[in-house]
Design a protein around this motif. Structure first.
Motif, PDB file in Angstrom:
ATOM      1  N   VAL A  23     -39.476   8.804 -36.550  1.00  0.00           N
ATOM      2  CA  VAL A  23     -40.467   9.775 -36.984  1.00  0.00           C
ATOM      3  C   VAL A  23     -41.711   9.096 -37.533  1.00  0.00           C
ATOM      4  O   VAL A  23     -42.797   9.664 -37.539  1.00  0.00           O
ATOM      5  CB  VAL A  23     -39.852  10.739 -38.028  1.00  0.00           C
ATOM      6  CG1 VAL A  23     -40.901  11.656 -38.596  1.00  0.00           C
ATOM      7  CG2 VAL A  23     -38.743  11.537 -37.386  1.00  0.00           C
ATOM      8  N   ASN A  24     -41.550   7.863 -37.991  1.00  0.00           N
ATOM      9  CA  ASN A  24     -42.688   7.190 -38.610  1.00  0.00           C
ATOM     10  C   ASN A  24     -43.909   7.191 -37.703  1.00  0.00           C
ATOM     11  O   ASN A  24     -45.042   7.321 -38.154  1.00  0.00           O
ATOM     12  CB  ASN A  24     -42.321   5.743 -38.959  1.00  0.00           C
ATOM     13  CG  ASN A  24     -41.239   5.704 -40.024  1.00  0.00           C
ATOM     14  OD1 ASN A  24     -41.141   6.611 -40.831  1.00  0.00           O
ATOM     15  ND2 ASN A  24     -40.442   4.648 -40.022  1.00  0.00           N
ATOM     16  N   ALA A  28     -45.285  15.738 -35.808  1.00  0.00           N
ATOM     17  CA  ALA A  28     -44.215  16.688 -36.128  1.00  0.00           C
ATOM     18  C   ALA A  28     -43.690  17.392 -34.890  1.00  0.00           C
ATOM     19  O   ALA A  28     -42.491  17.684 -34.781  1.00  0.00           O
ATOM     20  CB  ALA A  28     -44.726  17.705 -37.145  1.00  0.00           C
ATOM     21  N   GLU A  29     -44.563  17.705 -33.914  1.00  0.00           N
ATOM     22  CA  GLU A  29     -44.137  18.425 -32.718  1.00  0.00           C
ATOM     23  C   GLU A  29     -43.204  17.572 -31.865  1.00  0.00           C
ATOM     24  O   GLU A  29     -42.248  18.093 -31.274  1.00  0.00           O
ATOM     25  CB  GLU A  29     -45.357  18.860 -31.914  1.00  0.00           C
ATOM     26  CG  GLU A  29     -46.187  19.927 -32.622  1.00  0.00           C
ATOM     27  CD  GLU A  29     -47.289  20.481 -31.753  1.00  0.00           C
ATOM     28  OE1 GLU A  29     -47.688  21.623 -31.973  1.00  0.00           O
ATOM     29  OE2 GLU A  29     -47.763  19.757 -30.849  1.00  0.00           O
ATOM     30  N   VAL A  30     -43.462  16.275 -31.795  1.00  0.00           N
ATOM     31  CA  VAL A  30     -42.560  15.388 -31.056  1.00  0.00           C
ATOM     32  C   VAL A  30     -41.181  15.403 -31.698  1.00  0.00           C
ATOM     33  O   VAL A  30     -40.149  15.469 -31.002  1.00  0.00           O
ATOM     34  CB  VAL A  30     -43.132  13.955 -31.024  1.00  0.00           C
ATOM     35  CG1 VAL A  30     -42.099  12.979 -30.461  1.00  0.00           C
ATOM     36  CG2 VAL A  30     -44.400  13.907 -30.182  1.00  0.00           C
ATOM     37  N   TYR A  31     -41.145  15.356 -32.999  1.00  0.00           N
ATOM     38  CA  TYR A  31     -39.864  15.382 -33.706  1.00  0.00           C
ATOM     39  C   TYR A  31     -39.087  16.663 -33.412  1.00  0.00           C
ATOM     40  O   TYR A  31     -37.876  16.635 -33.143  1.00  0.00           O
ATOM     41  CB  TYR A  31     -40.117  15.246 -35.207  1.00  0.00           C
ATOM     42  CG  TYR A  31     -38.881  15.467 -36.044  1.00  0.00           C
ATOM     43  CD1 TYR A  31     -37.782  14.629 -35.935  1.00  0.00           C
ATOM     44  CD2 TYR A  31     -38.816  16.530 -36.953  1.00  0.00           C
ATOM     45  CE1 TYR A  31     -36.646  14.829 -36.701  1.00  0.00           C
ATOM     46  CE2 TYR A  31     -37.685  16.742 -37.716  1.00  0.00           C
ATOM     47  CZ  TYR A  31     -36.598  15.893 -37.591  1.00  0.00           C
ATOM     48  OH  TYR A  31     -35.485  16.097 -38.350  1.00  0.00           O
ATOM     49  N   VAL A  32     -39.796  17.809 -33.420  1.00  0.00           N
ATOM     50  CA  VAL A  32     -39.139  19.099 -33.151  1.00  0.00           C
ATOM     51  C   VAL A  32     -38.564  19.111 -31.738  1.00  0.00           C
ATOM     52  O   VAL A  32     -37.416  19.537 -31.514  1.00  0.00           O
ATOM     53  CB  VAL A  32     -40.126  20.259 -33.349  1.00  0.00           C
ATOM     54  CG1 VAL A  32     -39.531  21.559 -32.818  1.00  0.00           C
ATOM     55  CG2 VAL A  32     -40.486  20.408 -34.819  1.00  0.00           C
ATOM     56  N   PRO A  57     -46.266  14.900 -27.127  1.00  0.00           N
ATOM     57  CA  PRO A  57     -45.379  15.323 -26.032  1.00  0.00           C
ATOM     58  C   PRO A  57     -46.121  15.960 -24.860  1.00  0.00           C
ATOM     59  O   PRO A  57     -45.483  16.547 -23.986  1.00  0.00           O
ATOM     60  CB  PRO A  57     -44.487  16.359 -26.717  1.00  0.00           C
ATOM     61  CG  PRO A  57     -45.403  17.006 -27.709  1.00  0.00           C
ATOM     62  CD  PRO A  57     -46.360  15.941 -28.172  1.00  0.00           C
ATOM     63  N   CYS A  58     -47.403  15.870 -24.803  1.00  0.00           N
ATOM     64  CA  CYS A  58     -48.168  16.655 -23.834  1.00  0.00           C
ATOM     65  C   CYS A  58     -47.933  16.242 -22.388  1.00  0.00           C
ATOM     66  O   CYS A  58     -48.248  17.002 -21.465  1.00  0.00           O
ATOM     67  CB  CYS A  58     -49.663  16.575 -24.169  1.00  0.00           C
ATOM     68  SG  CYS A  58     -50.051  17.283 -25.800  1.00  0.00           S
ATOM     69  N   SER A  59     -47.401  15.043 -22.156  1.00  0.00           N
ATOM     70  CA  SER A  59     -47.111  14.596 -20.790  1.00  0.00           C
ATOM     71  C   SER A  59     -45.651  14.811 -20.407  1.00  0.00           C
ATOM     72  O   SER A  59     -45.244  14.438 -19.301  1.00  0.00           O
ATOM     73  CB  SER A  59     -47.472  13.113 -20.634  1.00  0.00           C
ATOM     74  OG  SER A  59     -46.683  12.310 -21.516  1.00  0.00           O
ATOM     75  N   THR A  64     -46.461  22.119 -22.099  1.00  0.00           N
ATOM     76  CA  THR A  64     -47.893  22.317 -21.893  1.00  0.00           C
ATOM     77  C   THR A  64     -48.583  22.313 -23.251  1.00  0.00           C
ATOM     78  O   THR A  64     -48.083  22.921 -24.207  1.00  0.00           O
ATOM     79  CB  THR A  64     -48.169  23.657 -21.182  1.00  0.00           C
ATOM     80  OG1 THR A  64     -47.470  23.671 -19.941  1.00  0.00           O
ATOM     81  CG2 THR A  64     -49.655  23.846 -20.929  1.00  0.00           C
ATOM     82  N   CYS A  65     -49.709  21.593 -23.311  1.00  0.00           N
ATOM     83  CA  CYS A  65     -50.445  21.494 -24.568  1.00  0.00           C
ATOM     84  C   CYS A  65     -51.852  22.055 -24.416  1.00  0.00           C
ATOM     85  O   CYS A  65     -52.401  22.139 -23.304  1.00  0.00           O
ATOM     86  CB  CYS A  65     -50.543  20.039 -25.023  1.00  0.00           C
ATOM     87  SG  CYS A  65     -48.975  19.295 -25.512  1.00  0.00           S
ATOM     88  N   LYS A  66     -52.407  22.402 -25.517  1.00  0.00           N
ATOM     89  CA  LYS A  66     -53.816  22.778 -25.600  1.00  0.00           C
ATOM     90  C   LYS A  66     -54.363  22.174 -26.889  1.00  0.00           C
ATOM     91  O   LYS A  66     -53.812  22.414 -27.967  1.00  0.00           O
ATOM     92  CB  LYS A  66     -53.984  24.300 -25.590  1.00  0.00           C
ATOM     93  CG  LYS A  66     -55.436  24.742 -25.616  1.00  0.00           C
ATOM     94  CD  LYS A  66     -55.542  26.256 -25.544  1.00  0.00           C
ATOM     95  CE  LYS A  66     -57.003  26.688 -25.540  1.00  0.00           C
ATOM     96  NZ  LYS A  66     -57.135  28.174 -25.494  1.00  0.00           N
ATOM     97  N   ASP A  67     -55.425  21.409 -26.747  1.00  0.00           N
ATOM     98  CA  ASP A  67     -55.993  20.704 -27.906  1.00  0.00           C
ATOM     99  C   ASP A  67     -54.928  19.859 -28.608  1.00  0.00           C
ATOM    100  O   ASP A  67     -54.823  19.846 -29.836  1.00  0.00           O
ATOM    101  CB  ASP A  67     -56.615  21.707 -28.895  1.00  0.00           C
ATOM    102  CG  ASP A  67     -57.756  22.492 -28.271  1.00  0.00           C
ATOM    103  OD1 ASP A  67     -58.425  21.935 -27.377  1.00  0.00           O
ATOM    104  OD2 ASP A  67     -57.950  23.654 -28.664  1.00  0.00           O
ATOM    105  N   GLN A  68     -54.108  19.165 -27.785  1.00  0.00           N
ATOM    106  CA  GLN A  68     -53.081  18.249 -28.277  1.00  0.00           C
ATOM    107  C   GLN A  68     -51.972  18.944 -29.075  1.00  0.00           C
ATOM    108  O   GLN A  68     -51.220  18.286 -29.789  1.00  0.00           O
ATOM    109  CB  GLN A  68     -53.701  17.140 -29.138  1.00  0.00           C
ATOM    110  CG  GLN A  68     -54.707  16.272 -28.389  1.00  0.00           C
ATOM    111  CD  GLN A  68     -54.073  15.575 -27.187  1.00  0.00           C
ATOM    112  OE1 GLN A  68     -53.068  14.890 -27.324  1.00  0.00           O
ATOM    113  NE2 GLN A  68     -54.670  15.749 -26.015  1.00  0.00           N
ATOM    114  N   SER A  69     -51.828  20.279 -28.923  1.00  0.00           N
ATOM    115  CA  SER A  69     -50.749  21.030 -29.580  1.00  0.00           C
ATOM    116  C   SER A  69     -49.896  21.724 -28.522  1.00  0.00           C
ATOM    117  O   SER A  69     -50.416  22.216 -27.507  1.00  0.00           O
ATOM    118  CB  SER A  69     -51.315  22.077 -30.548  1.00  0.00           C
ATOM    119  OG  SER A  69     -51.991  21.453 -31.619  1.00  0.00           O
ATOM    120  N   VAL A  70     -48.597  21.768 -28.746  1.00  0.00           N
ATOM    121  CA  VAL A  70     -47.666  22.383 -27.785  1.00  0.00           C
ATOM    122  C   VAL A  70     -47.865  23.899 -27.786  1.00  0.00           C
ATOM    123  O   VAL A  70     -47.735  24.552 -28.827  1.00  0.00           O
ATOM    124  CB  VAL A  70     -46.206  22.042 -28.137  1.00  0.00           C
ATOM    125  CG1 VAL A  70     -45.246  22.773 -27.206  1.00  0.00           C
ATOM    126  CG2 VAL A  70     -45.977  20.544 -28.053  1.00  0.00           C
TER     127      VAL A  70
END
Length: 712
Positions: A23-24, A28-32, A57-59, A64-70
């Motif tokens: 996690v370091n 947070a979204e990658v962790y979820v 995680p956008c790739s 699917t992401c928008k503005d680097q958010s899932v």
């Protein structure tokens, strides 16, 4: 300044040591999402590129992401197995979730609905269960909710009407119960698609549903337990909307306004209490909800001097002379004809030797009487001890008579507690199956005739057709179409003493499953009396030349009881079988003997006298399990035994691999694993210990059809 900075760095270091190692460097979204990956088995590697080395995680596949958010998670039809973690709700920008047609299970976590921006939640075709959480009201922007083809239960939360932007609400093929929430019709003003079919919703149809002015296509409320009158306000729906109300408990007149007008009867069948157009069942004056202003039928005036017209009657003086003469002449002719008929029958019957009527299906035996006559008892009333002297045809395709049947070749093909079954081949090559119900016993011809003629009206490609019958005091015969390819029990397990037959492929097994389901749906929903088979098992599922199934022995137990004698349903024998005898039989390699029939009986059958359709659902579920596992309904486990349902539940609890459960002959169909597991889930729903929680056969058939298999 510097001591304060050192303190902050120390706190950051301490906090970082309490988090998972990866996690370091992750947001947070990658962790979820990695938590989601850990909670799910992914046999096809759909999440293979979900790596903890990525900064976002956008790739990743399905993300699917928008503005680097899932904003979207979509992984349909990938055999994902597991449950959804509650952490998904922490994805604050999440708009779409699509896990359709996987193998996910468990309850929906209430925390999922913390993602308040969610616009679509598509979970159909999984095995989710439990109720829909009350927290669904948080989804104020929700537009699509599709939870169909799962095992959700309980009532809909009242808070769902706060999802005012819903355009699609599909909850079909679940176990939802209870009444629809208040304000159902006023809360979903943008709703375009509504499908609540194949559940157990009850109560009345909300009158405010007529306010759903945005609805399109079909509003499907079929196959539930809705009761009461059809609200006339449903007619306020757009006229292009087709309203499906079939198979509920609705009653009263069908409103004739708006979208309810000009509909065919198929929109209302399965509600015996409904009346009026387009049904042929007229509404009586005492029908609840009947219109008090309906036309009053013509009644003649009570004044005896009133002339009521020139229709063969005169005025109040009585019948005309011509009418009286006509009636007298008709009576005389009728009496003469009856006398001639009686004289002719008496002369033909007199001297007939009843011994000729024995062994009617044995080759070469002859005996025929040219006249149908009824015996009368001492009181002169028609007796139930009726003697018939020819075959009674139940359709116009029967072109043979008793004399031809007696001359035919006959071969014994089966014997049970309900009589002997013969294959009979007529001189023209036509093959028939003839069952002798025995002889002697109580003679209740009228009751037998009513029952057998009702069965004879059933016509379905997956039900064996009863063509004709014969009744005499000493002999009762049922004449069916002959099905050429044996029965399912033999096809599955072979026949003792004979070479093993070719194992059934998964394609053929699925074809048999679906055909049998179609036959049961016909019996349960479309037959005149919504029949129950009551004794379904592989030995009475016959297989045709193209491997199509035909359900046989329907109504046989009832006919045997009426015909008299000592016949008993085979399943009754099984229920009384001693445990040690059943164990010895279950260890045999032969086709399942009659004593194993109890393995197909629903648990409540030992307590409840009157059969229900859910008995057939349970029996069907056991047959599905037998076709998947290749095992008999009683399984030997070490020195003990358990029925097949218990054994499957044990394997699931022990998390046995599918290979331990699957019939070894299906090893070549490994590519059909997802379909096999889907059928296994259907089977487990069918054998639920609670009858109320078992699906209907229509529910089962729809689930099988959605497997998208070209097995027909």
């Amino acid at each position: 300044m510097f001591p304060l900075l050192s303190l902050l760095l120390l706190l950051l270091l301490l906090c970082s040591t309490s988090l998972p190692p990866f996690v370091n460097s992750l947001n947070a979204e990658v962790y979820v999402l990695l938590t989601l990956k850990q909670s799910i088995t992914d046999p096809q590697g759909s999440m293979s590129n979900w790596n903890d080395s990525d900064q976002n995680p956008c790739s990743w596949n399905g993300i699917t992401c928008k503005d680097q958010s899932v904003v979207s998670i979509s992984i349909p039809k990938r055999k994902l197995y597991g449950s959804l973690p509650s952490t998904l709700g922490s994805l604050s920008q999440l708009r779409h979730i699509n896990f359709r047609n996987n193998k996910l299970f468990g309850n929906l976590p209430p925390q999922l609905f913390q993602a308040q921006g969610l616009q679509s939640l598509v979970l159909y075709g999984n095995s989710f269960s439990g109720s829909v959480p009350n927290e669904i009201h948080n989804l104020r922007y929700l537009q699509t909710l599709d939870l169909s083809q799962n095992f959700f239960n309980g009532s809909l939360p009242a808070t769902i009407v706060q999802c005012k932007r819903l355009t699609t609400l599909v909850l079909s093929i679940n176990n939802f119960t209870g009444r629809l929430p208040d304000a159902f019709g006023t809360g979903f003003l943008f709703l375009q698609k509504l499908d609540l079919s194949f559940n157990q919703f009850n109560g009345s149809i909300p009158s405010d549903m007529g306010n759903l002015s945005s609805l399109q296509d079909t509003v499907d409320l079929s196959h539930n337990h809705f009761s009461g009158l059809i609200p006339s306000t449903l007619g306020n729906l757009p006229e292009k909307v087709y309203i499906d109300l079939t198979y509920n408990n609705l009653y009263g007149p069908i409103p004739q306004n708006g979208a309810l007008m000009n509909r065919g009867p198929t929109a209302f069948i399965g509600n015996p209490g409904l009346c009026g157009p387009p049904l042929k069942n007229p509404c009586g004056s005492d029908t609840p909800g009947a219109n008090s202003t309906s036309p009053i039928p013509f009644l003649p005036d009570s004044n005896p001097s009133q002339d009521i017209g020139n229709n063969g009657y005169g005025k109040s003086k009585g019948l005309t002379k011509g009418a009286v003469v006509g009636i007298v002449v008709g009576d005389i002719i009728g009496i003469c004809l009856l006398g001639l008929l009686f004289s002719f029958c008496y002369s033909r019957v007199y001297g007939f030797n009843q011994d000729q009527d024995e062994n009617v299906v044995n080759k070469g035996t002859k005996g025929r009487i040219e006249c149908f006559c009824f015996r009368k008892d001492e009181s002169g009333a028609l007796s139930d001890n009726v003697e018939q002297y020819d075959i009674v045809a139940l359709d116009n395709q029967v072109a043979f008579d008793l004399d031809e049947l007696l001359k035919a070749s006959a071969f014994v093909i089966g014997k049970s507690g309900i009589g002997i079954m013969y294959k009979v081949v007529l001189e023209d090559g036509l093959a028939l199956a003839v069952r002798r119900l025995g002889e002697g016993g109580s003679q209740r011809f009228k009751e037998f005739q009513t029952e057998v003629e009702a069965i004879g009206k059933l016509r379905h490609p997956n039900i064996v057709t009863l063509r004709a019958y014969y009744w005499s005091v000493d002999e009762k015969l049922l004449i069916y179409d002959y099905i050429s390819n044996g029965n399912l029990a033999t096809a599955m397990h072979g026949n003792a003493g004979l070479a093993t037959s070719t194992p059934l492929s998964w394609l053929f097994r699925l074809k048999i499953m679906k055909g049998t389901a179609k036959g049961l749906v016909y019996l349960h929903e479309f037959s005149p009396k919504k029949y129950v088979h009551g004794d379904l098992k592989p030995s009475n599922i016959l297989i045709g030349h193209s491997m199509e199934p035909h359900i046989s022995d329907f109504g046989l137990g009832r006919l045997a009881i009426i015909a008299g004698g000592s016949q008993t349903l085979e399943s009754d024998h099984a229920a009384a079988e001693k445990p040690q005898e059943r164990r010895r039989n279950s260890m045999s390699t032969e086709v399942p003997p009659n004593v194993l029939a109890s393995g197909y009986q629903a648990p409540e059958a030992l307590k409840v006298v009157k059969p229900s359709q859910k008995w057939d659902v349970y029996s069907y579920g056991v047959i599905l399990l037998e076709m998947i596992t290749g095992r008999l309904p009683i399984v030997q486990v070490g020195s003990s035994e358990m029925d097949l349902v218990q054994w499957i539940e044990f394997c699931i609890e022990e998390k046995k691999p599918l290979s331990d459960v699957l019939d070894p002959y299906l090893a070549e169909d490994a590519d059909k694993e997802d379909e096999i597991i889907a059928v296994l889930k259907i089977a487990m729903a069918c054998v639920h210990s609670s009858p109320e929680k078992r699906p209907t056969m229509r529910h089962v058939l729809d689930a099988l059809n959605r497997l998208c298999i070209s097995s027909d």
